[in-house]
Design an enzyme around this catalytic site. Structure first.
Site, PDB file in Angstrom:
ATOM      1  N   LYS A  56       0.853  -1.196   0.000  1.00 55.49           N
ATOM      2  CA  LYS A  56       0.000   0.000   0.000  1.00 55.49           C
ATOM      3  C   LYS A  56       0.884   1.239   0.000  1.00 55.49           C
ATOM      4  O   LYS A  56       1.786   1.377   0.816  1.00 55.49           O
ATOM      5  CB  LYS A  56      -0.892   0.019   1.244  1.00 55.49           C
ATOM      6  CG  LYS A  56      -1.766   1.273   1.328  1.00 55.49           C
ATOM      7  CD  LYS A  56      -2.783   1.165   2.451  1.00 55.49           C
ATOM      8  CE  LYS A  56      -2.321   1.686   3.771  1.00 55.49           C
ATOM      9  NZ  LYS A  56      -2.241   3.143   3.872  1.00 55.49           N
ATOM     10  N   ASP A  89      -3.544   4.357  -1.836  1.00 51.59           N
ATOM     11  CA  ASP A  89      -4.496   4.806  -0.810  1.00 51.59           C
ATOM     12  C   ASP A  89      -4.507   6.335  -0.746  1.00 51.59           C
ATOM     13  O   ASP A  89      -3.882   6.933   0.122  1.00 51.59           O
ATOM     14  CB  ASP A  89      -4.038   4.183   0.524  1.00 51.59           C
ATOM     15  CG  ASP A  89      -4.883   4.579   1.720  1.00 51.59           C
ATOM     16  OD1 ASP A  89      -6.014   5.050   1.530  1.00 51.59           O
ATOM     17  OD2 ASP A  89      -4.395   4.392   2.845  1.00 51.59           O
ATOM     18  N   LYS A 145      -7.563   8.170  -1.157  1.00 55.16           N
ATOM     19  CA  LYS A 145      -8.871   8.590  -0.599  1.00 55.16           C
ATOM     20  C   LYS A 145      -9.437   9.839  -1.296  1.00 55.16           C
ATOM     21  O   LYS A 145      -9.627  10.889  -0.679  1.00 55.16           O
ATOM     22  CB  LYS A 145      -8.765   8.851   0.904  1.00 55.16           C
ATOM     23  CG  LYS A 145      -8.305   7.657   1.720  1.00 55.16           C
ATOM     24  CD  LYS A 145      -8.372   7.956   3.215  1.00 55.16           C
ATOM     25  CE  LYS A 145      -7.943   6.788   4.063  1.00 55.16           C
ATOM     26  NZ  LYS A 145      -6.504   6.502   4.061  1.00 55.16           N
ATOM     27  N   ASP A 164     -13.976  14.727  -4.209  1.00 52.58           N
ATOM     28  CA  ASP A 164     -14.086  16.027  -4.886  1.00 52.58           C
ATOM     29  C   ASP A 164     -15.346  15.972  -5.752  1.00 52.58           C
ATOM     30  O   ASP A 164     -16.118  15.009  -5.656  1.00 52.58           O
ATOM     31  CB  ASP A 164     -12.825  16.278  -5.734  1.00 52.58           C
ATOM     32  CG  ASP A 164     -12.533  17.769  -5.932  1.00 52.58           C
ATOM     33  OD1 ASP A 164     -13.496  18.533  -6.170  1.00 52.58           O
ATOM     34  OD2 ASP A 164     -11.362  18.156  -5.856  1.00 52.58           O
ATOM     35  N   THR A 172     -11.838   5.620  10.911  1.00 56.26           N
ATOM     36  CA  THR A 172     -11.872   5.073  12.280  1.00 56.26           C
ATOM     37  C   THR A 172     -11.464   6.129  13.306  1.00 56.26           C
ATOM     38  O   THR A 172     -11.682   5.963  14.494  1.00 56.26           O
ATOM     39  CB  THR A 172     -10.973   3.824  12.411  1.00 56.26           C
ATOM     40  OG1 THR A 172      -9.734   4.106  11.766  1.00 56.26           O
ATOM     41  CG2 THR A 172     -11.608   2.614  11.768  1.00 56.26           C
ATOM     42  N   ARG A 218       3.165  -1.289  10.743  1.00 47.03           N
ATOM     43  CA  ARG A 218       4.268  -1.412  11.698  1.00 47.03           C
ATOM     44  C   ARG A 218       4.592  -2.824  12.179  1.00 47.03           C
ATOM     45  O   ARG A 218       5.779  -3.118  12.400  1.00 47.03           O
ATOM     46  CB  ARG A 218       4.017  -0.459  12.881  1.00 47.03           C
ATOM     47  CG  ARG A 218       4.226   0.999  12.466  1.00 47.03           C
ATOM     48  CD  ARG A 218       3.547   1.971  13.393  1.00 47.03           C
ATOM     49  NE  ARG A 218       2.092   1.888  13.278  1.00 47.03           N
ATOM     50  CZ  ARG A 218       1.255   2.616  13.995  1.00 47.03           C
ATOM     51  NH1 ARG A 218       1.716   3.477  14.880  1.00 47.03           N
ATOM     52  NH2 ARG A 218      -0.050   2.488  13.821  1.00 47.03           N
TER      53      ARG A 218
HETATM   54  O1  C5P Z   1       1.138   0.467  11.217  1.00 44.43           O
HETATM   55  P1  C5P Z   1      -0.282   0.018  11.091  1.00 44.43           P
HETATM   56  O2  C5P Z   1      -0.446  -1.491  10.912  1.00 44.43           O
HETATM   57  O3  C5P Z   1      -1.174   0.567  12.185  1.00 44.43           O
HETATM   58  O4  C5P Z   1      -0.747   0.669   9.710  1.00 44.43           O
HETATM   59  C1  C5P Z   1      -2.055   0.569   9.238  1.00 44.43           C
HETATM   60  C2  C5P Z   1      -2.175   1.267   7.922  1.00 44.43           C
HETATM   61  O5  C5P Z   1      -3.551   1.312   7.589  1.00 44.43           O
HETATM   62  C3  C5P Z   1      -1.684   2.707   7.916  1.00 44.43           C
HETATM   63  O6  C5P Z   1      -1.177   2.987   6.601  1.00 44.43           O
HETATM   64  C4  C5P Z   1      -2.923   3.512   8.192  1.00 44.43           C
HETATM   65  O7  C5P Z   1      -2.884   4.787   7.638  1.00 44.43           O
HETATM   66  C5  C5P Z   1      -3.999   2.665   7.491  1.00 44.43           C
HETATM   67  N1  C5P Z   1      -5.341   2.839   8.021  1.00 44.43           N
HETATM   68  C6  C5P Z   1      -5.693   2.586   9.325  1.00 44.43           C
HETATM   69  N2  C5P Z   1      -6.980   2.770   9.741  1.00 44.43           N
HETATM   70  C7  C5P Z   1      -7.905   3.181   8.881  1.00 44.43           C
HETATM   71  C8  C5P Z   1      -7.578   3.445   7.561  1.00 44.43           C
HETATM   72  C9  C5P Z   1      -6.268   3.262   7.154  1.00 44.43           C
HETATM   73  O8  C5P Z   1      -4.847   2.190  10.123  1.00 44.43           O
HETATM   74  N3  C5P Z   1      -9.148   3.291   9.293  1.00 44.43           N
END
Ligand code: C5P
Length: 234
Positions: free
Chosen positions: A34, A61, A63, A66, A121, A213
């Site tokens: 992603k 990603d 998003k 517009d 979220t 992460r």
């Molecule tokens: O590091 P981590 O596993 O928390 O990363 C989750 C990824 O998913 C990040 O790129 C974050 O921006 C994305 N994301 C999220 N929650 C959402 C939408 C996207 O954690 N509701």
């Protein structure tokens, strides 16, 4: 496309991103990745082409949100970039979502998958009521947006793994749920509030998990990726 683990490349430069991906060069399975706003705005479309040339599938990603005509034209550009999956905000309305599908569709009828963000979220009931003047319960709002996305011809939504089951009930099993907020049972949740393990996400029916992460910051990212695949896909 079937079930897969999508690795979130949340890096701010091409150098960091490619040195991370180099760790996977000996792997038979090339991770689906992603690219989010940070990396895309830092490096532009060239980073998409470069990662694509290395054989990875890409979820871009960005998003989009517009007026329909602008989104349609922007989606046509993303389609030419040959991304595999991209997204927009369902709050842009059904007209905007339909225009996005039109823009993405290539002359030969193919197009990248398109999914919608329902409510972020980071938005809770209180901020939705105070800032957006939406007074319905947030889970009802999420399901409504998911149904509208389906009506507009989209392929699925981004949602919490906890919502995957309900989205499939409302929109059908074929409607994709792409879920972040995934952590290993023995891992650190960090700033994610409501998390699931890859195995739980599989159990509940998520189609794709987005993992950042727990893989990018792991002492051995390749081992962490393999563990996710074993728990979620195999
Ligand atoms: O590091 P981590 O596993 O928390 O990363 C989750 C990824 O998913 C990040 O790129 C974050 O921006 C994305 N994301 C999220 N929650 C959402 C939408 C996207 O954690 N509701």
């Amino acid at each position: 496309m079937g079930k897969d683990v999508i690795v979130a490349l949340d890096f701010d430069s091409k150098e960091k991103t490619l040195s991370f991906l180099d760790k996977f060069s000996g792997e038979e399975r090339k991770p689906f990745v992603k690219i989010g706003m940070e990396l895309y705005y830092a490096e532009g479309p060239a980073i998409v082409r470069e990662i694509k040339a290395r054989g990875h599938k890409i979820f871009l990603d960005l998003k989009l949100h517009d007026i329909p005509n602008t989104v349609k034209k922007a989606m046509a550009v993303l389609s030419n970039l040959d991304v595999d999956l991209c997204n927009l905000h369902a709050a842009g309305t059904v007209a905007m979502m339909k225009a996005a599908v039109e823009g993405l569709t290539r002359p030969d009828g193919t197009r990248p998958l398109l999914i919608a963000v329902t409510q972020l979220t980071s938005t809770d009931q209180q901020s939705m009521e105070e800032d957006l003047l939406i007074h319905e319960p947030i889970d009802k709002v999420v399901m409504h947006y998911a149904r509208r996305a389906k009506e507009a011809g989209l392929d699925g939504v981004v949602c919490s793994p906890l919502e995957s089951g309900k989205v499939h009930e409302a929109c059908g099993k074929e409607f994709l749920t792409v879920t972040p907020g995934v952590r290993f049972a023995d891992g650190d949740a960090g700033d994610q509030k409501r998390v699931m393990t890859p195995a739980q996400a599989k159990e509940i029916g998520s189609d794709y998990i987005v993992v950042g992460r727990p893989i990018t910051q792991a002492p051995d990212p390749v081992a962490a990726y393999r563990r996710c695949v074993t728990e979620f896909v195999d």
